[in-house]
Design an enzyme around this catalytic site. Structure first.
Site, PDB file in Angstrom:
ATOM      1  CB  CYS B  85      -0.804  -0.040   1.252  1.00  0.00           C
ATOM      2  SG  CYS B  85      -1.760   1.577   1.586  1.00  0.00           S
ATOM      3  CB  CYS B  90      -4.048   2.226  -1.669  1.00  0.00           C
ATOM      4  SG  CYS B  90      -3.420   0.792  -0.467  1.00  0.00           S
TER       5      CYS B  90
END
Lengths: 524, 524
Positions: B85, B90
């Site tokens: 992430c 993300c």
């Protein structure tokens, strides 16, 4: 005034765009413009309430009263509903604060990526004021449209109401009988008693928007250290001007958490802002032609003089109570505010007062909710409204949101306090890439200390949230709802159960989850 | 790998900055770098759980298990905790989405105020990728520091775990016994089966960050129409490149409210984005030297070819399940996800799986909460975790937040539905200056249709909130908490009682208050 033409708005449908043109015309030529008359002549009922003033308080009160089936009338001297807020008070600073945030970003990344070279560049203030003056009619138009076509309100705009007695008001040459009067005339800037305060070049939040007719030089002097002073002063600084705050006591006393306030002030100083605490401007000096040429400042260190053509008064607000006192003899308090009980009733039977007129806090929620509660009381409901506690917000270059106790208060009032914050306590201090979220990602990657600060305060014994503090962007909306949950008794465990929207500006949910498994809470 | 030096992290304290240097060194020279070994050799207890993977799921699960008094170990092949992430999944898009928002603003106000002239300017992508690659170590360092010094976790990083059986794992040449294994290996980009997909110039979210080694030309082709495709594609567009989405079905199907989706797509088109729906890329063409030179697209209208050196695959994620299947023979589903029950248990006794590994939704909250719930179950608590409903979020040039029912669904399921939205239904459509708040003030003043769109959906009979939809900025955090309140049965009346923080990005509180006085609700 009395010779103004009366335009019967009742009989016409205007689009939002057409409302915009109508309002614009009225504002351009106040004397020649017409009275906007939107009264239902077919309704023979007495009014339940006439609202003197159609700002946030009067308009929301009217909407609520009308929704409950009552009959209301708003009279406002401006050609639009919404009051000073969207015209020259609380809305324009949102534009200027947006520019302050954007300019801080542009200066931090000056000459990199697509950002222009900002070295030594002073950006215009007047162009932005002009942009606001052109654009502000947009929200005005929405509110006139919405109030007439969607909320079915009756109103008379662009003319003054005359209060005859608690049951009689005249406006547009007509006399209106009413069961109650609800005073909602708002507030205006407080002008301190300083020699030279009338010179050209001295502005408050209202005149800055209405009267700025030159591009200020390279130095701005801001008098005051509260919300308005800081919101405008950080903008002046962001435009590249030397900005000096002159503050009687301390800057940002309203930010009760010391560490949060420290973060904010350090960032302001880093942007070049100068702060003279324990100081006051004793004179604003003239250039001999009626314009500001400088200020004299007295502090514990002695006297300083500064050259400037631009002085901003951020010295608070005062209620517009004079007319009501004169006509109705309503009782006022020490700061000129109209005194009301928890039913929003003044000392005079049948007369209510709401919003800024009743004194601090001069906040939007209080105005709107005061209107709603007064309407309910007029319509026979039992109510009780006396806000003592609320979530709060202000701009610096950042958005600052907070509610509840600060760390110092919590430690005084509770035996065991758990602090969850970001950046965490660590040897590198704030120079850490978290927190980060939308609008602080560039900072997080390059100048991490600028990416924000946040703190959640928890009673370790009950595990309940006592307070929350946030500096960054995008937490304001969340604080409204988080405050409600905190009032319900929100615990760290309940926070840990929530579904965070990654990458959320407050990291409270996920940080809580990292600690919630502990029986004995610990700081994070 | 086995020859790596083992660095005993247990015996040293590193500041966040020092962790940054350590991680950077490991990333620069994967072969020569050392294993980060943070195991408490004095603790002779068996592990309650070994987490294979220290991303969001594994790290949060570990933190919860440790907080409950259990013993855990994380093994991760990267030299940092937090997983893909913050490294290449993300988090980077948050930086790119921030740039997309800033670039849209700069282009809209090109040459005005302090904004540079952006006419025809293509801004660099690689510089921003490089910025991210340099800056991403910051959050990694915070997580290693926090996990060791504050959360007291045990972990072995920068080496692979080998699963021997459900109670045995080896890593760093050591064998560890454990009561349970918790699989948390995450997901990776789904690579569609298209000829030419291996050419230089084809990127997914991971390789865009890891491998971009040239400044793409003036055209970007994006394959896919979901979150990742749109989040990256709007960024490519904002840099000034011609951007074409090639979508099998429809763009942004995940935005269930038709009007909200329409607003988003119109704004994307207004920024020049081209959308080919019902289309697919049938071939990515080579320039003869292994580089992309164009694509062939098949649609209902026939075949098109486009010249480009840059193709982005936004075609979803697939779980990293292969190793677990091979070693443990855990059961998987149709999309390669490891199948778990509501206790997060796989088909193999003592083996749990959490996070992206268990399939959609590939969302942060699910990973972190899955970790927490698995930890609780391991520690003997009864739990049940099977998320069916959650608030959601994505970026276009805007921030988009939503939860609950869309208008279409609400009208199908409820007899009477009240819609409260901004801009209101009106003859001027969206070209209205409200809504507005931080980061949309400049739009509101000058290009009002760009200042956002929002909608609250209410069951008129029970007066409860059924759904909420927001396009703008700064509502993400609020939606987390508003969702919780809505789950409690939040009514329009309760909303009207709340204290809004002016000028809040969702205008839901104040708009609700304008209607809450009605016995029979009406749209606004």
């Amino acid at each position: 005034m009395d010779k103004q033409h009366i335009w019967n708005a009742r009989e016409e449908f205007l689009t939002i765009e057409q409302w915009g043109h109508k309002i614009e015309k009225c504002l351009m030529d106040p004397d020649g413009s017409e009275i906007i008359y939107n009264v239902n002549e077919d309704d023979t009922r007495e009014f339940d309430a006439i609202f003197i003033g159609g700002g946030a308080a009067g308009r929301f009160g009217s909407a609520y009263l009308r929704a409950m089936g009552g009959r209301q009338l708003i009279v406002d001297s401006w050609p639009f509903l919404g009051g000073s807020c969207p015209h020259n008070a609380c809305v324009p600073h949102h534009l200027f604060s947006e520019c302050a945030a954007e300019l801080m970003l542009a200066r931090t990344f000056s000459g990199q990526f697509w950002f222009p070279n900002m070295d030594g560049v002073i950006t215009p203030m007047k162009e932005l004021v002009d942009l606001f003056r052109e654009g502000r009619v947009g929200p005005h138009a929405v509110m006139n449209f919405q109030s007439k076509e969607q909320l079915d309100l009756e109103y008379i705009l662009n003319t003054r109401a005359r209060i005859i007695d608690p049951n009689t008001v005249t406006a547009a040459g007509r006399k209106f009988k009413t069961r109650n009067i609800i005073l909602a005339m708002g507030s205006k800037p407080n002008i301190p008693d300083i020699p030279g305060v009338d010179l050209h070049g001295v502005f408050d939040y209202e005149t800055f928007v209405e009267d700025l007719d030159f591009e200020p030089g390279d130095t701005a002097v801001v008098i005051g250290g509260g919300k308005t002073a800081v919101e405008y002063g950080t903008f002046f600084n962001a435009t590249g001007r030397r900005t000096i705050f002159v503050v009687r006591t301390e800057l940002l006393k309203l930010i009760n958490d010391g560490e949060t306030r420290g973060y904010l002030i350090d960032r302001m100083k880093e942007q070049g802002i100068e702060i003279l605490t324990g100081s006051q401007v004793t004179e604003i000096k003239s250039d001999g032609n009626g314009k500001v040429s400088g200020v004299t400042i007295k502090s514990s260190d002695g006297e300083i003089t500064l050259d400037t053509d631009f002085v901003f008064l951020g010295t608070g607000e005062v209620p517009n109570a004079a007319e009501a006192v004169e006509k109705l003899d309503v009782k006022t308090g020490k700061k000129g505010e109209i005194i009301v009980n928890s039913q929003l009733q003044t000392s005079v039977d049948g007369v209510y007062a709401i919003g800024d007129l009743t004194g601090a806090p001069f906040e939007m929620f209080k105005a709107r909710k005061g209107g709603m509660y007064a309407a309910r009381h007029v319509m026979g409901e039992e109510i009780n409204y006396d806000p003592k506690d609320w979530p709060d917000f202000m701009h610096t270059h950042y958005e600052v949101s907070w509610f509840g106790l600060c760390e110092e208060e919590a430690r005084e009032q509770y035996e065991n306090v758990t602090i969850i914050k970001m950046p965490p306590e660590n040897d590198n201090g704030l120079d850490v890439a978290l927190p980060a979220s939308d609008r602080t990602m560039l900072y997080a990657m390059k100048v991490p200390r600028m990416s924000g600060f946040q703190k959640l305060i928890i009673d370790s014994n009950t595990r309940k949230v006592l307070g929350a503090h946030h500096v960054g962007y995008g937490a304001k909306d969340g604080f409204q709802f988080l405050y409600v949950l905190a009032k319900q008794g929100l615990t760290i465990d309940q926070l840990g159960e929530m579904d965070e929207l990654f990458l959320n500006p407050t990291h409270f949910i996920q940080l809580s989850r990292l600690r919630a498994g502990l029986k004995e809470l610990q700081d994070l």
